[in-house]
Design a protein around this motif. Structure first.
Motif, PDB file in Angstrom:
ATOM      1  N   PRO A   1       3.067   4.182   4.902  1.00 51.12           N
ATOM      2  CA  PRO A   1       3.380   2.957   4.154  1.00 51.12           C
ATOM      3  C   PRO A   1       4.585   2.223   4.747  1.00 51.12           C
ATOM      4  CG  PRO A   1       3.114   4.848   2.686  1.00 51.12           C
ATOM      5  CD  PRO A   1       3.186   5.391   4.075  1.00 51.12           C
ATOM      6  N   ARG A   2       4.691   0.949   4.400  1.00 52.02           N
ATOM      7  CA  ARG A   2       5.835   0.103   4.761  1.00 52.02           C
ATOM      8  C   ARG A   2       6.052   0.052   6.274  1.00 52.02           C
ATOM      9  NH1 ARG A   2       6.873   3.027   0.482  1.00 52.02           N
ATOM     10  NH2 ARG A   2       7.945   4.633   1.684  1.00 52.02           N
TER      11      ARG A   2
ATOM     12  N   ARG B   1       0.834  -1.205   0.000  1.00 56.21           N
ATOM     13  CA  ARG B   1       0.000   0.000   0.000  1.00 56.21           C
ATOM     14  C   ARG B   1       0.870   1.258   0.000  1.00 56.21           C
ATOM     15  NH1 ARG B   1      -0.173   2.551   4.974  1.00 56.21           N
ATOM     16  NH2 ARG B   1       0.440   1.245   6.744  1.00 56.21           N
ATOM     17  N   THR B   2       0.330   2.325  -0.580  1.00 58.59           N
ATOM     18  CA  THR B   2       0.997   3.629  -0.580  1.00 58.59           C
ATOM     19  C   THR B   2       0.192   4.666   0.197  1.00 58.59           C
ATOM     20  OG1 THR B   2      -0.061   4.163  -2.690  1.00 58.59           O
ATOM     21  CG2 THR B   2       2.154   3.226  -2.776  1.00 58.59           C
TER      22      THR B   2
END
Length: 635
Positions: A237-238, A171-172
């Motif tokens: 994100p991340r 996902r961003t």
């Protein structure tokens, strides 16, 4: 036009992104018809590519960049409207790429505002309603995460959905998690979160955890990434849930800060914009995914050609002047006549055989015509006029591209300089940490040798003195309201909040906020010691006196007791440092605050915190400014 909003929407492969874009656009434009409340458009009808005038100050430009070879369709729909607030644009890109390996159907929505910089556009441009319509109508995903148009209320059985969204490596968009403060407040809390996240539509997906679902939800996350009742946490994100240090990336909006902006059951004021700003900036500034970047480049080239043709056509139309005989009675007519009429003039004698032959070659070369007649000459004139204007427009477009390239180069240079400055800051901090660790080892060994083992235990800071996650939270602690902190007994913030919030824009991890809080603690402990007559003198004397009673301190090099003579002797620069205080401190409401703390000295932003020491009178210290380095000889 600066982009203030950008969002990427991946829809199901069985949908057609172009059809979806056009359907949503037509519905949105109908909502804007003048017959509706606050509508401004005269018509919502349009068909095909080109420029469509929809109102007195509104037009829609449609660009097609379709390729039959791979059945791909790339379309741009750019709506521009001017009103009292400025010139606004909304661009919708429909990208239908049936042969794409990963994403076959994508929409990109951008919105901008003319004549402002990017930071102002981020604040002033709202997410277009069409973005919410898209999320409420279609299944839109970011990685494996579903994007919602409004916060989704989570019951006990749905807790895993939040965990999966946070942990989604693809996902961003951000994931916003808001935990209800109590079971009887679930519905009201949902409305509060909906109003808080209204500026995040499309760039974040929000979840409201009901009080009943909180135990199941909290059991899924490690303590470092926890969200407590009444808190709103934004996961970027991340996210790496197994790394406690990763938690610093994911900001928490506490109940005290949130409650200060709630009026009438909704979040009002600037908080929704500030809360959405990090996610909005990330989408506006980040490099686009490869498939989208390539598609938008194709559309951009098609738009450039369309703009050029339209501008050339307009210029040619303006340049055409109907011929008249005014003042031309004595001028011999051009010896060229329609081919169907026998020439009344001998061309060979009037123009010469060489000229006529050459003119015939020109006609054959450029117009593929064999005759030299009025129609051919007019066609040649039209072609030359068109080409001349086309070259002029192309040169202007090249000049504009050159200016944009120069601006981008300046931005890259500034970012590179900032990166170098931050690297230098990091090197300085690393050296300081190494020295502090060496000193710590030395004293710990001495304590062990003296068998003072109890002194080896370092007490943890009280919870209430934990660092804020943002400058906004720090300011709230030092001003009136529910977020007021015990530090305000001795330290009060009186400066412009907008300037302080600019610091948050430069620091997504809250590093500046933590350093500023250390300085607030220095001022608090200094003022506390002054109130008990334990010390005398100034803040700088307190920092440099090793014999002073125990209290929070920082390196003296991070503090300046005054400004340089050039600053104080330059009226404009001095005025910048005359900052607000309560009337009881000074009847004018302002005093000179030349003493300040330094966060960084390596760049032109280099945040500063200016204060006025009034411990001798009111017993307090007033912080009148937190923000960008004020003007001096180096800025």
């Amino acid at each position: 036009m600066p982009v203030g909003y950008r969002a990427i929407f991946r829809i199901a492969p069985n949908q057609d992104a172009v059809d979806v874009a056009e359907s949503l656009l037509r519905g949105w434009l109908r909502e804007k018809l003048s017959k509706n409340r606050r509508g401004t458009l005269s018509t919502a009808d349009w068909d095909g590519p080109g420029v469509h005038v929809l109102g007195p100050a509104a037009e829609l430009t449609v660009i097609h960049a379709d390729h039959e070879s791979d059945a791909s369709k790339r379309r741009q729909y750019r709506f521009v409207e001017t009103n009292a607030g400025g010139t606004w644009s909304v661009s919708i890109y429909g990208l239908a790429l049936p042969n794409s390996r990963d994403h076959t159907q994508t929409l990109v929505i951008e919105a901008g505002l003319e004549d402002v910089d990017e930071s102002e556009a981020i604040i002033r441009v709202d997410p277009p309603r069409i973005a919410r319509h898209l999320l409420e109508t279609f299944d839109v995903r970011d990685g494996q995460t579903v994007l919602h148009g409004s916060p989704k209320k989570i019951r006990s059985a749905d807790a895993d959905e939040i965990y999966d969204a946070i942990a989604d490596p693809f996902r961003t968009a951000s994931v916003i998690v808001a935990v209800s403060p109590g079971e009887d407040l679930d519905d009201r809390w949902t409305e509060v979160v909906k109003s808080l996240t209204r500026q995040s539509v499309g760039v974040a997906t929000a979840f409201v955890v009901s009080a009943a679902a909180y135990p199941q939800f909290s059991a899924l996350l490690p303590a470092s990434h926890a969200v407590k009742p009444g808190e709103v946490r934004t996961f970027g994100p991340r996210a790496v849930l197994t790394d406690s240090n990763d938690s610093y990336k994911h900001r928490i909006l506490g109940p005290a800060t949130l409650s200060r902006s709630i009026r009438g059951g909704r979040v009002q004021g600037h908080l929704p914009n500030v809360h959405a700003e990090t996610a909005r900036l990330r989408f506006a500034q980040a490099e686009l995914p490869g498939d989208i970047r390539r598609s938008l480049e194709i559309v951009s080239r098609a738009a450039l050609l369309s703009d050029r043709s339209r501008e050339v056509e307009d210029r040619v139309r303006r340049s055409i002047v109907e011929p008249t005989n005014d003042g031309m009675d004595d001028v011999s007519p051009l010896p060229v006549v329609p081919s169907s009429v026998k020439p009344a003039v001998d061309f060979e004698r009037a123009a010469g055989p060489g000229l006529l032959a050459r003119l015939g070659l020109v006609m054959r070369r450029w117009l593929k015509r064999d005759s030299v007649d009025v129609e051919s000459v007019e066609a040649l004139d039209s072609m030359l006029t068109w080409k001349s204007e086309e070259v002029a427009v192309a040169l202007e477009q090249l000049d504009e591209a050159g200016r944009e390239q120069s601006e981008l180069a300046d931005r890259v240079a500034a970012l590179q300089q900032r990166s170098a400055d931050l690297e230098l800051d990091l090197a300085v901090e690393s050296a300081r940490v190494i020295e502090l660790e060496r000193t710590e080892r030395f004293y710990r060994e001495r304590l062990k040798e003296a068998k003072r083992f109890d002194d080896l235990v370092v007490a943890t800071d009280p919870v209430e003195w934990g660092s804020p996650t943002s400058v906004e939270e720090l300011v709230n602690r030092l001003t009136d309201g529910e977020g007021e902190h015990q530090a305000r007994q001795f330290v009060e913030f009186t400066g412009p909040i907008a300037k302080a919030l600019e610091v948050d824009k430069r620091d997504n991890l809250g590093r500046y906020a933590k350093l500023l809080w250390e300085y607030i603690r220095v001022l608090h402990d200094y003022a506390s010691l002054r109130s008990s007559d334990s010390i005398a003198g100034s803040v700088h004397m307190y920092l440099t006196n090793d014999d002073a009673p125990a209290g929070h301190k920082c390196a003296p090099s991070n503090h300046a007791s005054t400004e340089s003579d050039p600053v104080l002797n330059t009226p404009a620069w001095r005025r910048e440092r005359v900052l607000p205080v309560p009337d009881q401190v000074d009847s004018s409401g302002f005093v000179l605050m030349d003493a300040h703390f330094k966060i960084s000295s390596r760049d032109t932003f280099a945040p500063r915190m200016h204060y006025f020491d009034d411990t001798a009178n009111s017993g307090k210290i007033y912080v009148g400014y937190i923000g960008r380095h004020l003007t001096n000889t180096s800025s």
